[in-house]
Design a protein around this motif. Structure first.
Motif: not given
Length: 151
Positions: A113-136
């Motif tokens: 959210k804070d980095m999105s105000y820069t000129n940097i491209n943002i990526y999320f490596k989905r299979d390397l992100l952990c999800l909390l229980p009960d999150d979708s």
């Protein structure tokens, strides 16, 4: 598929990869053995993937205990992420770690959210992100896509 592979190859060499909040023990309010076991699994999975990533950093508060898997990784505190990116002129950030759609986005200063105000491209490596229980997965993917691209 070929485009995705070439993007990943470029990101592994040129982007800064942030492993957000890989705690040894999950702090409250989501603490407990179940969450710690999930986090442990994802730490090992992230570590296996990172062997050929050139610029990888653990991002953790100074007082927090880092997961043992990452003891040899360079560490940044959340407030110093922007300085590192500017000092080394990174054009891309890849988020991994804890927790998808939460700290990877909302963590003050270092989150997408804070980095999105820069000129940097943002990526999320989905299979390397952990999800909390009960999150979708669907909700957290949708939230993340407001700030960057899922890869």
């Amino acid at each position: 598929m070929k485009t995705e592979l070439s993007l990943l190859k470029r990101l592994k060499n040129e982007a800064i990869w942030l492993i957000i909040d890989p705690w040894q023990t999950q702090p409250g309010p989501f603490d407990g053995e179940y969450v710690d076991n999930i986090n442990d699994y994802f730490c090992k999975k992230i570590n296996e993937y990172m062997h050929d990533v050139k610029h990888k950093f653990i991002v953790l508060n100074e007082k927090d205990e880092m997961h043992e898997t990452f003891k040899s990784y360079p560490k940044l505190q959340h407030p110093h992420v922007k300085d590192k990116i500017l000092d080394e002129n990174f054009k891309d950030i890849v988020y991994t770690g804890f927790h998808h759609g939460r700290c990877t986005i909302d963590r003050p200063v270092s989150g997408a959210k804070d980095m999105s105000y820069t000129n940097i491209n943002i990526y999320f490596k989905r299979d390397l992100l952990c999800l909390l229980p009960d999150d979708s997965w669907l909700e957290m993917d949708e939230k993340s896509e407001k700030y960057g691209e899922l890869i």
